[in-house]
Design an enzyme around this catalytic site. Sequence first.
Site, mmCIF file in Angstrom:
data_model
loop_
_atom_site.group_PDB
_atom_site.id
_atom_site.type_symbol
_atom_site.label_atom_id
_atom_site.label_comp_id
_atom_site.label_asym_id
_atom_site.label_seq_id
_atom_site.Cartn_x
_atom_site.Cartn_y
_atom_site.Cartn_z
ATOM 1 N N THR A 128 0.812 -1.220 0.000
ATOM 2 C CA THR A 128 0.000 0.000 0.000
ATOM 3 C C THR A 128 0.848 1.274 0.000
ATOM 4 O OG1 THR A 128 -1.544 1.260 1.395
ATOM 5 C CG2 THR A 128 -0.129 -0.287 2.529
ATOM 6 N N ASP A 129 0.264 2.342 -0.517
ATOM 7 C CA ASP A 129 0.960 3.641 -0.482
ATOM 8 C C ASP A 129 1.090 4.177 0.948
ATOM 9 O OD1 ASP A 129 -1.694 4.364 -0.020
ATOM 10 O OD2 ASP A 129 -1.829 5.783 -1.690
ATOM 11 N N GLU A 130 0.329 3.563 1.892
ATOM 12 C CA GLU A 130 0.381 4.061 3.270
ATOM 13 C C GLU A 130 1.739 3.834 3.926
ATOM 14 O OE1 GLU A 130 -2.999 3.692 5.684
ATOM 15 O OE2 GLU A 130 -4.373 3.951 4.009
ATOM 16 N N TYR A 152 -2.065 -0.137 11.042
ATOM 17 C CA TYR A 152 -2.221 -0.839 9.760
ATOM 18 C C TYR A 152 -1.004 -0.593 8.872
ATOM 19 C CZ TYR A 152 -3.514 -1.358 4.838
ATOM 20 O OH TYR A 152 -3.504 -1.680 3.498
ATOM 21 N N LYS A 156 1.832 -3.325 7.479
ATOM 22 C CA LYS A 156 2.101 -3.569 6.042
ATOM 23 C C LYS A 156 3.567 -3.247 5.718
ATOM 24 C CE LYS A 156 -0.456 -4.526 3.134
ATOM 25 N NZ LYS A 156 -0.896 -5.843 2.604
HETATM 26 P P1 NAD Z 1 -10.344 -6.783 2.225
HETATM 27 O O1 NAD Z 1 -10.374 -6.371 3.647
HETATM 28 O O2 NAD Z 1 -11.514 -6.508 1.366
HETATM 29 O O3 NAD Z 1 -10.054 -8.356 2.126
HETATM 30 C C1 NAD Z 1 -9.059 -8.986 2.869
HETATM 31 C C2 NAD Z 1 -9.242 -10.489 2.683
HETATM 32 O O4 NAD Z 1 -8.201 -11.159 3.415
HETATM 33 C C3 NAD Z 1 -10.571 -11.031 3.206
HETATM 34 O O5 NAD Z 1 -11.126 -11.936 2.290
HETATM 35 C C4 NAD Z 1 -10.182 -11.731 4.502
HETATM 36 O O6 NAD Z 1 -11.049 -12.808 4.840
HETATM 37 C C5 NAD Z 1 -8.793 -12.225 4.154
HETATM 38 N N1 NAD Z 1 -7.965 -12.463 5.345
HETATM 39 C C6 NAD Z 1 -7.773 -11.626 6.401
HETATM 40 N N2 NAD Z 1 -6.964 -12.205 7.306
HETATM 41 C C7 NAD Z 1 -6.613 -13.413 6.791
HETATM 42 C C8 NAD Z 1 -5.784 -14.457 7.251
HETATM 43 N N3 NAD Z 1 -5.159 -14.398 8.439
HETATM 44 N N4 NAD Z 1 -5.635 -15.555 6.475
HETATM 45 C C9 NAD Z 1 -6.273 -15.650 5.285
HETATM 46 N N5 NAD Z 1 -7.082 -14.697 4.807
HETATM 47 C C10 NAD Z 1 -7.251 -13.591 5.560
HETATM 48 O O7 NAD Z 1 -9.027 -6.151 1.626
HETATM 49 P P2 NAD Z 1 -8.726 -5.425 0.229
HETATM 50 O O8 NAD Z 1 -9.161 -4.022 0.317
HETATM 51 O O9 NAD Z 1 -9.193 -6.288 -0.866
HETATM 52 O O10 NAD Z 1 -7.125 -5.426 0.265
HETATM 53 C C11 NAD Z 1 -6.393 -6.548 -0.229
HETATM 54 C C12 NAD Z 1 -4.914 -6.276 -0.085
HETATM 55 O O11 NAD Z 1 -4.575 -5.098 -0.813
HETATM 56 C C13 NAD Z 1 -4.471 -6.019 1.355
HETATM 57 O O12 NAD Z 1 -3.204 -6.617 1.548
HETATM 58 C C14 NAD Z 1 -4.354 -4.504 1.462
HETATM 59 O O13 NAD Z 1 -3.398 -4.130 2.415
HETATM 60 C C15 NAD Z 1 -3.909 -4.169 0.039
HETATM 61 N N6 NAD Z 1 -4.291 -2.832 -0.436
HETATM 62 C C16 NAD Z 1 -5.584 -2.408 -0.371
HETATM 63 C C17 NAD Z 1 -5.936 -1.165 -0.907
HETATM 64 C C18 NAD Z 1 -7.359 -0.675 -0.886
HETATM 65 O O14 NAD Z 1 -7.591 0.464 -1.266
HETATM 66 N N7 NAD Z 1 -8.330 -1.452 -0.485
HETATM 67 C C19 NAD Z 1 -4.949 -0.367 -1.504
HETATM 68 C C20 NAD Z 1 -3.619 -0.833 -1.535
HETATM 69 C C21 NAD Z 1 -3.313 -2.081 -1.019
HETATM 70 O O1 DAU Z 2 -4.150 4.118 0.401
HETATM 71 C C1 DAU Z 2 -4.366 2.745 0.318
HETATM 72 C C2 DAU Z 2 -5.213 2.330 1.501
HETATM 73 O O2 DAU Z 2 -6.515 2.849 1.248
HETATM 74 C C3 DAU Z 2 -5.264 0.837 1.738
HETATM 75 O O3 DAU Z 2 -3.986 0.361 2.042
HETATM 76 C C4 DAU Z 2 -6.232 0.502 2.879
HETATM 77 O O4 DAU Z 2 -6.360 -0.897 3.024
HETATM 78 C C5 DAU Z 2 -7.581 1.099 2.544
HETATM 79 O O5 DAU Z 2 -8.464 0.904 3.634
HETATM 80 C C6 DAU Z 2 -7.463 2.592 2.249
HETATM 81 O O6 DAU Z 2 -7.093 3.323 3.465
HETATM 82 P P1 DAU Z 2 -7.733 4.753 3.793
HETATM 83 O O7 DAU Z 2 -7.639 4.998 5.232
HETATM 84 O O8 DAU Z 2 -7.209 5.798 2.872
HETATM 85 O O9 DAU Z 2 -9.262 4.444 3.329
HETATM 86 P P2 DAU Z 2 -10.662 4.790 4.011
HETATM 87 O O10 DAU Z 2 -11.702 4.413 3.009
HETATM 88 O O11 DAU Z 2 -10.784 4.241 5.374
HETATM 89 O O12 DAU Z 2 -10.602 6.363 4.122
HETATM 90 C C7 DAU Z 2 -10.385 7.170 2.987
HETATM 91 C C8 DAU Z 2 -10.398 8.624 3.432
HETATM 92 O O13 DAU Z 2 -11.722 8.955 3.883
HETATM 93 C C9 DAU Z 2 -9.491 8.880 4.618
HETATM 94 O O14 DAU Z 2 -8.900 10.172 4.451
HETATM 95 C C10 DAU Z 2 -10.418 8.877 5.815
HETATM 96 C C11 DAU Z 2 -11.729 9.393 5.245
HETATM 97 N N1 DAU Z 2 -12.944 8.832 5.874
HETATM 98 C C12 DAU Z 2 -13.044 7.505 6.011
HETATM 99 C C13 DAU Z 2 -14.150 6.930 6.598
HETATM 100 C C14 DAU Z 2 -14.269 5.442 6.758
HETATM 101 C C15 DAU Z 2 -13.956 9.683 6.299
HETATM 102 O O15 DAU Z 2 -13.873 10.930 6.135
HETATM 103 N N2 DAU Z 2 -15.060 9.129 6.866
HETATM 104 C C16 DAU Z 2 -15.195 7.781 7.055
HETATM 105 O O16 DAU Z 2 -16.232 7.364 7.618
#
Ligand code: NAD
Ligand code: DAU
Length: 341
Positions: A128-130, A152, A156
């Site tokens: 992730t970019d985080e 988180y 990561k």
């Molecule tokens: P998500 O929360 O939708 O899904 C996570 C999945 O992992 C679920 O199916 C969950 O059951 C499974 N899981 C959790 N713990 C586990 C374990 N111990 N063993 C096996 N399976 C397990 O997540 P997502 O948003 O699809 O993100 C997927 C990946 O991409 C993550 O590694 C996240 O850090 C990364 N990522 C997400 C974003 C985003 O914007 N959502 C951006 C950049 C990177």
């Molecule tokens: O940047 C990549 C990441 O993006 C991934 O690695 C994470 O798994 C994914 O959850 C996401 O993280 P963020 O914290 O950026 O996403 P989130 O949707 O939780 O929040 C996006 C922005 O919106 C953040 O600035 C917080 C704000 N927010 C979020 C929630 C849930 C609100 O203002 N209100 C809310 O209720």
Amino acid sequence: MRNLMITGGAGFIGSNFVRYVLDRHPAYRIVVYDKLTYAGNLDNLRDVAERWPKRYAFVHGDICDAALVRETVAAHEVDTVVDFAAETHVDRSIMDPAAFIKTDVYGTYVLLEATREMGLERMHQVSTDEVYGHVPEGSSKETDAVAPRSPYAASKTSADLMINAYHVTYGLPVTITRGANNIGPYQYPEKVVPLFTTNALDDIPLPLYGDGLQVRDYHYVLDHCEAIDLVLHAGEIGAIYNVGTGAEVPNIEMARVILRLLGKPESLIQPVRDRPGHDRRYALDVEKMRALGWEPAHTCVEAIESTVRWYVENEWWWRPIKSGKRYQEYYRRQYEGREIQ
Ligand code: NAD
Ligand code: DAU
């Protein structure tokens, strides 16, 4: 590369990736390995099981379970691991970091060990970019120092560092992508875009953190999947690739766009107390990914429009989640009494 184990494949990005790969690579077989936490959902893969019954299998398992990971690798003749399995929600990591450390750090180590001991062709980590932390100006390059600020992001980052250590020490064939915020079908409605969209559809307030001026790069999930696929096939072993669009969208603007698309009033926006340690801005330099020939197919606006449309058309998917006891308890714990007048 023929037999892929997709960990976390029942989650948001993982399930989109499974569909993408099965469609694009007719010779590949996939085993999804997933613990089915609150975020894992077999509904995300329902059509996959129907469309590709011979090329898709599911194993219910935890990536921290080294014996089952090895058993699955052996039984399905896995040559490549693509690791999406993680605890992913920043707010939950603030409430309770333990699960993040277990899965995102220790679980990644288990996958690295399996890759090493069983001589797999590749382990790809979806990061992730985080990891770069708050970026006040400019954009993060892959060579920049990491500076995570939430539990988180720290978990990561730890995984990324361990993956690099395994590459340097044991010559493990690894790659890493660091993605910006994904949006699209099947995203659990705790993340801001599906949360705001489904709340707006039900005329429930949209809880906007702080001043709403935090900036994120929201890109379409299938563009991210395409980038991961490209790195798997053409990426340099041991390398890291940033994936995003470079667009910068303040959260308040995202809330307004969603409301406009749904024909709902801006009065639904409810400012709430800010997230502790909230990173105000992420921004990625994606030149390295572009040099591989990748370009996102969707603009940010197209990504938002098509995501909102999907939630409008797929209530069957999100309504049971949102009306469930587990979700409602989380929602109360996260948002009750947090309003700023
Ligand atoms: P998500 O929360 O939708 O899904 C996570 C999945 O992992 C679920 O199916 C969950 O059951 C499974 N899981 C959790 N713990 C586990 C374990 N111990 N063993 C096996 N399976 C397990 O997540 P997502 O948003 O699809 O993100 C997927 C990946 O991409 C993550 O590694 C996240 O850090 C990364 N990522 C997400 C974003 C985003 O914007 N959502 C951006 C950049 C990177
Ligand atoms: O940047 C990549 C990441 O993006 C991934 O690695 C994470 O798994 C994914 O959850 C996401 O993280 P963020 O914290 O950026 O996403 P989130 O949707 O939780 O929040 C996006 C922005 O919106 C953040 O600035 C917080 C704000 N927010 C979020 C929630 C849930 C609100 O203002 N209100 C809310 O209720």
